[in-house]
Scaffold this motif. Structure first.
Motif, mmCIF file in Angstrom:
data_model
loop_
_atom_site.group_PDB
_atom_site.id
_atom_site.type_symbol
_atom_site.label_atom_id
_atom_site.label_comp_id
_atom_site.label_asym_id
_atom_site.label_seq_id
_atom_site.Cartn_x
_atom_site.Cartn_y
_atom_site.Cartn_z
ATOM 1 N N LYS A 1 8.087 -1.033 2.158
ATOM 2 C CA LYS A 1 9.424 -1.357 1.327
ATOM 3 C C LYS A 1 9.821 -2.936 1.737
ATOM 4 O O LYS A 1 10.084 -3.322 2.367
ATOM 5 C CB LYS A 1 10.450 -0.692 2.556
ATOM 6 C CG LYS A 1 10.264 0.910 2.572
ATOM 7 C CD LYS A 1 11.254 1.294 3.515
ATOM 8 C CE LYS A 1 11.083 2.745 3.679
ATOM 9 N NZ LYS A 1 12.027 3.424 4.644
ATOM 10 N N PHE A 2 9.078 -3.348 0.369
ATOM 11 C CA PHE A 2 9.148 -4.918 0.305
ATOM 12 C C PHE A 2 10.433 -5.527 0.526
ATOM 13 O O PHE A 2 10.545 -6.473 1.061
ATOM 14 C CB PHE A 2 8.491 -5.488 -1.178
ATOM 15 C CG PHE A 2 7.105 -5.093 -1.364
ATOM 16 C CD1 PHE A 2 6.170 -6.005 -0.512
ATOM 17 C CD2 PHE A 2 6.606 -4.206 -1.844
ATOM 18 C CE1 PHE A 2 4.788 -5.795 -0.589
ATOM 19 C CE2 PHE A 2 5.244 -3.875 -2.290
ATOM 20 C CZ PHE A 2 4.250 -4.959 -1.395
ATOM 21 N N ASP A 3 11.416 -4.803 -0.031
ATOM 22 C CA ASP A 3 13.063 -5.652 0.008
ATOM 23 C C ASP A 3 13.444 -5.595 1.404
ATOM 24 O O ASP A 3 14.360 -6.354 1.605
ATOM 25 C CB ASP A 3 13.866 -4.605 -0.809
ATOM 26 C CG ASP A 3 13.929 -3.174 -0.376
ATOM 27 O OD1 ASP A 3 12.961 -2.694 0.298
ATOM 28 O OD2 ASP A 3 15.076 -2.560 -0.838
ATOM 29 N N GLU A 4 12.791 -4.777 2.278
ATOM 30 C CA GLU A 4 13.164 -4.885 4.173
ATOM 31 C C GLU A 4 12.734 -6.034 4.529
ATOM 32 O O GLU A 4 13.240 -6.361 5.374
ATOM 33 C CB GLU A 4 13.102 -3.416 4.433
ATOM 34 C CG GLU A 4 13.964 -2.619 3.999
ATOM 35 C CD GLU A 4 13.711 -1.051 4.615
ATOM 36 O OE1 GLU A 4 12.815 -0.955 5.712
ATOM 37 O OE2 GLU A 4 14.179 -0.059 4.234
ATOM 38 N N GLY A 5 11.634 -6.649 3.939
ATOM 39 C CA GLY A 5 11.085 -7.613 4.613
ATOM 40 C C GLY A 5 9.874 -7.458 5.632
ATOM 41 O O GLY A 5 9.544 -8.555 6.343
ATOM 42 N N ALA B 1 7.235 -12.918 -2.184
ATOM 43 C CA ALA B 1 8.251 -13.526 -2.633
ATOM 44 C C ALA B 1 7.848 -14.762 -2.893
ATOM 45 O O ALA B 1 8.542 -15.628 -3.838
ATOM 46 C CB ALA B 1 9.379 -13.388 -1.458
ATOM 47 N N CYS C 1 6.791 -5.794 5.431
ATOM 48 C CA CYS C 1 5.518 -5.151 4.766
ATOM 49 C C CYS C 1 4.505 -5.850 5.855
ATOM 50 O O CYS C 1 4.477 -7.103 5.963
ATOM 51 C CB CYS C 1 5.276 -5.721 3.372
ATOM 52 S SG CYS C 1 3.554 -5.590 2.901
#
Length: 349
Positions: A286-290, A143, A292
Motif C-alpha cells: 500500500k504505497f500511499d500509506e508510506g 516518491a 512499503c
C-alpha cells in the motif's frame, strides 16, 4: 538444544559484544528510529550516510554489521555438521510473474565441435524469477525515485553503483540464520493457514508468538527468515493453479507493511531478511500509506531482501533438532552492478 549448550553460546555472544564495544555486529551504535538524522526528501528513519566512510558513499548497507566477531560467534551454531541448501531449483517457477521470462537451459555437446567427449550448458535466468537476493539497486523509494544512499534512478540505469558485486567483494553474506516458522506455528495454534496467493499480512504479533513458541531469541546481525507457505503451495499446485496464482493475479502472502513492522525490523538490526514468498512483504504494498517494506529495507536501510527461498527441508530439520538457529552462508553471483542473484545459500547445523 541443551541448557548447557545455550549457556555456552550466550557466553560466546557476551564475548563478541565485548569485542565490538557492546554492540555485536559492528562498532556502530544505532540511534533510536526517531533520533536518526533527517535526510532531505526521505521519511524519518533513513540510514543514508550512516555507513559512509572517508568521504565515500556506502554501497553495502546492513551487511556492514557482519564483522568477523559476529561471524565467529555465529559459527558456534555448527554442532552436527548437517546442512541444507535453501535455493529452489532454477526451473521451479513455472510461470514467472511481472512479465518475466522463465528459466531455460541449453545443453551443448562439445564432441560435435571439438571432437572430444564433453558437455557445456548455457543458462538464461531472470534473477527475480526464483530464489533470489534483491540488491540495493533493485527497488527505489517510489516518491523520490532514489535507491539506497541517494542513488537516483537515472544514475542506477547507467552505473554499477549499489550492485550486488559489493557483497561478493566483501566475502558474501555469512552469519547466524534464524528461521521464524510462522507456517508451522499457525497450523499448530490456529489451524488451516491462509492461502499463500492471498494478500494475507503476517503481523509482528505473529512473529513474536512464533519466536516464543520456538524458544528463539533474535540478535542484532541475524539473518531473519520467515516461512509463510508460498513454496509449499507452489510445490503442490497443478500447472493451472500455478499459472493462475503467479501470472493471472498479483497477490501473495507476506509480512505486513505497517509502521509497527518497520519499527520492529529497525529495532532488531537484522543484517538481512528472507522469506519463501514472492516479495517478503504482503504484495502488492500500500504505497500511499508510506510503509512499503521494500522502500524501508532496501532503500532506507540497505537491508538485503531474500525472496522465494526453499525453506521446507530447513523447517523439518529445525523441528527435528528443536532449534531454529544455524550458521548461514550465501554466495551471490559475482556480477558487476548486479541487481539480483540466486542466493547460493546453505544452512549448517
Amino acid at each position: 538444544m541443551s541448557e548447557a549448550l545455550k549457556t555456552a553460546q550466550n557466553r560466546l555472544w557476551a564475548v563478541a559484544q565485548t569485542l565490538t564495544g557492546g554492540y555485536v555486529g559492528s562498532s556502530h551504535q544505532f540511534p533510536k528510529f526517531d533520533d536518526l538524522p533527517k535526510v532531505d526528501g526521505e521519511p524519518q528513519g533513513s540510514l543514508w550516510g550512516f555507513f559512509d566512510k572517508d568521504g565515500k558513499k556506502d554501497e553495502v548497507g546492513m551487511i556492514n554489521i557482519l564483522v568477523p566477531a559476529v561471524v565467529q560467534a555465529a559459527s558456534h551454531e555448527i554442532q552436527s555438521g548437517e546442512h541444507v541448501q535453501l535455493d529452489w531449483p532454477l526451473h521451479n517457477v513455472q510461470f514467472p510473474g511481472f512479465s518475466r521470462k522463465e528459466f531455460s537451459q541449453t545443453k551443448i555437446d562439445l564432441d560435435k565441435v571439438l571432437n572430444f567427449k564433453s558437455m557445456d550448458d548455457e543458462l538464461y535466468i531472470n534473477t527475480q524469477s526464483g530464489s533470489q537476493w534483491d540488491s540495493l539497486k533493485h527497488f527505489a523509494h517510489q516518491a523520490t525515485a532514489k535507491y539506497y544512499n541517494g542513488l537516483t534512478h537515472e544514475e542506477a540505469t547507467r552505473s554499477d553503483t549499489n550492485g550486488i558485486h559489493n557483497w561478493c567483494e566483501r566475502g558474501g553474506i555469512v552469519g547466524r540464520g534464524v528461521l521464524v516458522d510462522w507456517l508451522s506455528w499457525y497450523e499448530k495454534h490456529k489451524g488451516q493457514p491462509p492461502s499463500a496467493i492471498s494478500r494475507h499480512e503476517i503481523t509482528v504479533e505473529d512473529l513474536e508468538a512464533t519466536l516464543k513458541w520456538q524458544g528463539t531469541t533474535t540478535r542484532p546481525g541475524d539473518i531473519m527468515i520467515i516461512r509463510s507457505g508460498y513454496v509449499r503451495w507452489h510445490n503442490n499446485a497443478s500447472a493451472a493453479e500455478r499459472k493462475k496464482g503467479t501470472q493471472e493475479q498479483g497477490t501473495a502472502i507476506g509480512l505486513a507493511g505497517t509502521e509497527k513492522s518497520v519499527r520492529w525490523l529497525y529495532d532488531r538490526h537484522f543484517a538481512a531478511v528472507v522469506g519463501d514468498t514472492v516479495a517478503f512483504e504482503a504484495w502488492p504494498p500500500k504505497f500511499d500509506e508510506g510503509w512499503c517494506l521494500h522502500e524501508w529495507l532496501l532503500t532506507q536501510w540497505g537491508t538485503p531482501i531474500g525472496e522465494m527461498w526453499d525453506l521446507e527441508k530447513l523447517s523439518q530439520m529445525c523441528a527435528d533438532k528443536g532449534r531454529w538457529t544455524f550458521f548461514l552462508t550465501s554466495a551471490p553471483l559475482h556480477v558487476k552492478g548486479g541487481i539480483g542473484s540466486p542466493p547460493g545459500a546453505i544452512a549448517i547445523f
